[in-house]
Design a protein around this motif. Structure first.
Motif: not given
Lengths: 101, 286, 639
Positions: A24, A94, A97, B95, B98, B109, B112, C614, C616-617, C619-620, C623-624, C626-627, C630-631, C634
């Motif tokens: 990330l 980045d 894009d 970003i 981030l 995670l 978790l 972007r 990576r955002s 991807a973030l 992930v959030l 997925a989190l 998961g929560v 659980l």
């Protein structure tokens, strides 16, 4: 609860999340790729550990397959990075894009 | 639950190597330079290999070192060399927010996974002694498993191993951006340049061929005795390594005169080559 | 079949009668698609197609003449058209005494006009297209008259409407022509509505729209519905034949090239309404109310047409008014068919045929006059053309004598029968028809005098000259038909039309000599002629229409308020409604939907920020997610 297993699960989770955070926050595609490898290794670690815990070798076979697939993936992924680098003169994720309107 | 914490050598090894691996992992995501990151990943890999060995996975430990550390990471290093080893990332994160969010998500995670997987750990580990002993050892037992129960996945994976390099070759094979210049094209360009600016269309003159000093540092002499600037590389001029051919020619003429008996042979004292190294002399080469 | 010693097998000829339609249709297609390849000679293909059709029709007619009366009507199935389960509609042609007469009229007059057009349109760069449309018209009109069901007829009906639209607007660069084409098209739609409603009703009652089925089952239809069908068909006929109240388009249709006016808007297409009513005689026989309505419409149209004819200065519009009026006579006869006896149907067709000849003749003559005077249509600019255009004048005079009914020319016989039939039905109707004949004589004489006699009032620079032979020969042919058609058809047509016009076991003799009514008609006609000569022959005709307070003239010049009535009754309310709808749409609906759109846009502006491009955002966020999953899992397990 077995302390060995607890330790190894913790280790795997920590390594996995280090890899995830790396994916990330890093911008160099090569490093991101390495972080993905780290995540794969964390998964492998659990395979091996649970093979030991269950007393069967199937987990090791799975880890073996993961390794082989990772090798193939690295070959293709690196050539993609090289191709992108050729076209854009950068390895930063980045900059390409093109997804953005 | 009053279970006593049994400290085994295995546990100690795991904790030790695990700590080192975590340090390597942190290095991977924090070091600026890609080479450093790759080396810290190699460090993680080796540590993991040790942990595999501790879990009675001899083959995998070896493969981890040979395949991951030896092959895959070296491939990474090659590519790093290919795409610019000296590139570092800037510190500025484009970003906003981030990095903290990612770290928080990572920790979350992690917790978790530990909670989720850890809660499943109830049984006592069996160990691999009996499993490894079935066919005489870890490698033999794995071989039986791979070539019997898992023979089809194995074959699929070998197909993948063929396809992946082919794909890599296709991807890495750069497309030609502009058409190849043929000999005819180049000839036409030279003639066009001659027509436009009067540039000489033929090959450049050779370096001088002299009796005493025959090298590419020796410019050729034109019929009028002057030095041909085109016969010597520019780099030579920049380094002040160009021999003064006029001086060489004078020395040669002296030797010929001695050989022909026109002049009394004198004892030749070796003297250093006269180079074109003053600004004034260089002017003659322009 | 054997007639005397001659054996004649006509089966093949009948079987391929679809060729009648196919030849001009194919020619139209060729001209429109591959025409540019032979642009300069293309019109001859059109002429050939029309003449070929004409030859086929003549052969077919000859075959029918040699056949016994009972076997003349033949139904020729061509193909299955619509098939839905057990219900099918076949596509067939009906060759019988009525349709063959029409086919002959269409193809012969059509061919003559094709030939005339070669000369008339010689200078037009789009002549090929013109001939393609003419061929299309011939094909559609033949389909109309040869159809064996109302549905097939409707295809031809629409086809002639289309051809009419294309040809009225042929000079579409003139806004008036474009508007006239549109007007004709729209007004014809109203008539089409009548035809479709008639078809729906027939289908509902008989389960079929083929002539045979409908006429066989017409007894079983509720009498009210029969009357309704009669009215629907009358509406259709009014639209196509320019009868009151749908008459306004015909005058504007004169914007088209003159051969078009002659062929479509005088000789053939506008008589399709008469054909429809005659063809539907079985329905009108059971619907006397509808028949009376036909008679009333016909009488009103006779006078409206004559009125317009009397007051217009445009030669083509006078002829158009005259066409309306004459079709009124045909409709009168067609309406009387159900009231006094089916022989009137034969009179209607008789007048239709003779009118087709002499009106085409006069229209082409008018075209010749226009050709001579650089396209002028204003009769006040003519005068004394009989010397300059001798052939045109003589042929026009034949048509003139025919239409006003001078014995023994064509119009005398055909119109006389109708007037007599009108008297037979009712004295008032008879008198009206009689006065109509007088008016016809009046306005036609006015036209003749203003165009060919008196002093020359030519516009400066106009040098009238006789038309080329390719135009005068068709004129001569039609003039001969105008002279002879009456005598030729007078007695014969009643017998020929026997299946429609004869009551079983009864014969209807027609007179050759003027009856008292005939003499009265002649006297009225003479009166009309004298009045016109007295009014327009004695004194100078002014070059511009004089100001007048005479309401009759004013009303006539304004087409008996045809357009005004349409405007007030239809156009303006519709316009007002449209404006109101527009206001509602703009201020209410549009604003609502625009608001919705703007809201969506604003929302999108907010959410588009998520799309940073972007990786990576993204991807973030993954992930959030997925989190989160998961929560939740659980928590679910804990619960």
């Amino acid at each position: 609860m077995n302390p060995t297993l607890l330790a190894v699960v913790t280790l795997a989770a920590v390594l996995f999340c280090i890899g995830l955070v790396g994916v990330l926050i890093r911008r160099n595609a090569l490093i991101i790729f390495m972080c993905v490898e780290l995540m794969l290794n964390a998964a492998n670690l659990l395979f091996v550990a649970f093979a030991w815990a269950h007393g069967g070798l199937d987990g090791q076979v799975a880890a073996f397959f993961v390794m082989v697939v990772a090798a193939a993936e690295v070959v293709v992924g690196l050539s993609i990075i090289v191709a992108v680098y050729r076209a854009r003169r950068t390895t930063s994720v980045d900059v390409p894009d093109a997804l953005r309107l | 639950m009053t279970e006593t914490l049994e400290i085994t050598p295995q546990l100690v090894g795991i904790i030790l190597c695990g700590a080192l691996a975590i340090i390597g992992g942190i290095g991977l995501i924090t070091l600026r330079k890609a080479v450093h990151a790759a080396l810290s990943l190699a460090f993680v890999m080796v540590n993991l290999a040790v942990i595999y060995a501790l879990f009675d996975a001899a083959l995998l430990a070896a493969a981890q070192v040979i395949v991951y550390t030896g092959a895959i990471l070296m491939l990474f290093l090659f590519v790093i060399m290919l795409v610019g080893v000296d590139r570092t990332e800037s510190h500025r994160e484009p970003i906003r927010g981030l990095k903290p969010t990612a770290i928080v998500a990572g920790i979350g995670l992690c917790a978790l996974i530990i909670l989720g997987v850890g809660s499943a750990l109830t049984a006592t580990p069996v160990g691999l002694e009996s499993a490894n002993a079935t066919w005489g050892g870890n490698v033999e037992s794995l071989a039986v498993l791979i070539f019997q129960s898992y023979v089809f996945p194995f074959e699929y994976i070998s197909a993948l191993m063929i396809i992946a390099p082919v794909g890599a070759m296709v991807l890495a094979h750069g497309a030609r951006l502009r058409p190849k210049r043929t000999q005819a094209d180049r000839a036409a360009e030279r003639i066009a340049a001659y027509a436009k600016s009067g540039a000489h269309p033929g090959p450049l003159p050779n370096a001088a061929v002299t009796a005493l000093h025959d090298s590419i540092a020796t410019p050729a002499l034109l019929p009028d005795g002057s030095i041909s600037a085109a016969s010597v590389a520019e780099a030579m001029v920049e380094r002040d390594a160009v021999v003064n051919t006029q001086w060489v020619a004078a020395r040669t003429a002296e030797r010929f005169a001695e050989l022909n008996g026109e002049v009394e042979p004198a004892v030749v004292t070796p003297e250093p080559l006269e180079l074109i190294d003053t600004d004034e002399e260089r002017g003659a080469l322009k | 079949m054997e007639i005397g010693t001659l054996t004649f097998d006509a089966t093949g000829l009948y079987q391929y009668s679809w060729l009648l339609i196919a030849i001009p249709a194919l020619s139209a297609l060729l001209l429109l698609t591959f025409g540019p390849l032979f642009d300069r000679k293309a019109h001859w293909l059109g002429v050939f197609a029309s003449c070929a059709s004409c030859g086929y029709a003549l052969a077919l007619f000859y075959a029918m003449l040699r056949t016994g009366a009972a076997e003349r009507a033949v139904d020729v199935p061509v193909a299955e058209w619509i098939s839905a389960g057990s219900w099918t509609v076949s596509f067939g042609l009906q060759i019988d005494q009525l349709s063959i007469l029409f086919a002959l009229l269409i193809t012969t007059v059509g061919s003559i006009i094709h030939i005339y057009s070669v000369g008339y349109m010689a200078d037009d760069p789009r002549r090929r297209r013109f001939f393609a449309y003419l061929n299309l018209f011939i094909a559609a009109m033949l389909l109309l008259v040869l159809a064996d069901s109302y549905l097939t007829l409707f295809v031809g009906w629409e086809g002639v409407g289309l051809a009419s639209y294309l040809l009225i607007g042929f000079w579409q660069h003139k806004p008036s022509a474009a508007a006239a084409a549109k007007k004709a098209f729209v007004m014809n739609r109203i008539g089409d509505l009548g035809l479709t409603m008639a078809m729906f009703s027939m289908f509902a009652w008989c389960g079929s729209v083929s002539f045979a089925d409908v006429f066989a089952k017409v007894d079983g239809i509720d009498p009210g519905w029969v009357t309704a069908i009669g009215f629907f068909l009358l509406l259709a006929a009014c639209g196509k034949s320019a009868q009151v109240p749908l008459q306004a388009w015909l005058l504007d249709a004169m914007e088209g090239p003159t051969p078009v006016s002659a062929l479509i808007h005088a000789a053939t297409m506008v008589t399709a309404g008469v054909y429809l009513i005659v063809r539907s005689n079985a329905i009108y026989a059971l619907a006397p109310v509808a028949s009376v309505a036909v008679v009333i419409v016909a009488l009103v149209t006779i006078f409206v047409g004559a009125w317009i004819g009397c007051s217009k200065d445009d030669i083509k519009k006078v002829l158009a008014g005259s066409t309306m009026s004459q079709i009124g006579y045909m409709m009168l006869a067609a309406g009387l068919g159900a009231l006094i006896g089916p022989v009137a149907y034969a009179f209607a067709i008789f007048h239709l045929l003779t009118h087709g000849c002499f009106k085409a003749n006069m229209f082409l003559g008018a075209g010749s006059v226009m050709h001579a005077t650089d396209g002028d249509v204003d009769m006040r600019h003519f005068g004394a053309l009989r010397k300059a255009l001798p052939v045109t004048f003589l042929t026009f005079a034949c048509g003139y004598l025919a239409i006003i009914g001078i014995p023994p020319l064509a119009g005398y016989f055909s119109k006389d029968h109708i007037v007599e039939a009108a008297f037979e039905y009712h004295l008032g109707v008879g008198l009206a028809a009689l006065i109509g004949a007088g008016l016809t004589a009046f306005y036609m004489t006015r036209l003749l005098v203003m165009t060919f006699f008196g002093k020359a009032r030519w516009v400066e620079g106009v040098h009238p000259h006789e038309s080329p032979k390719i135009m005068t020969i068709p004129l001569i042919l039609l003039a001969l038909a105008s002279i002879g058609a009456g005598v030729a058809l007078n007695a014969w047509i009643i017998d020929w039309m026997a299946p429609i016009s004869a009551v079983a076991g009864e014969t209807h003799a027609v007179s050759w000599m003027p009856t008292p009514i005939g003499i009265a008609t002649l006297a009225t006609v003479a009166l009309g002629v004298l009045a016109a000569i007295w009014l327009f022959g004695r004194c100078e005709v002014p070059s511009t229409p004089p100001q007048t307070k005479n309401p009759l003239v004013i009303v006539g010049r304004r087409d008996v308020f045809g357009d005004v009535i349409n405007d007030t009754l239809v156009v303006k309310p519709v316009m007002a409604l449209s404006t109101a709808a527009d206001v509602v749409d703009q201020s209410g609906l549009d604003r609502m939907w625009n608001g919705l759109g703007k809201g969506t846009l604003a929302l999108s502006q907010l959410t588009r920020k998520v799309q940073t491009g972007r990786v990576r955002s993204y991807a973030l966020v993954t992930v959030l997610g997925a989190l989160l999953v998961g929560v939740l899992l659980l928590i679910g397990q804990l619960g």
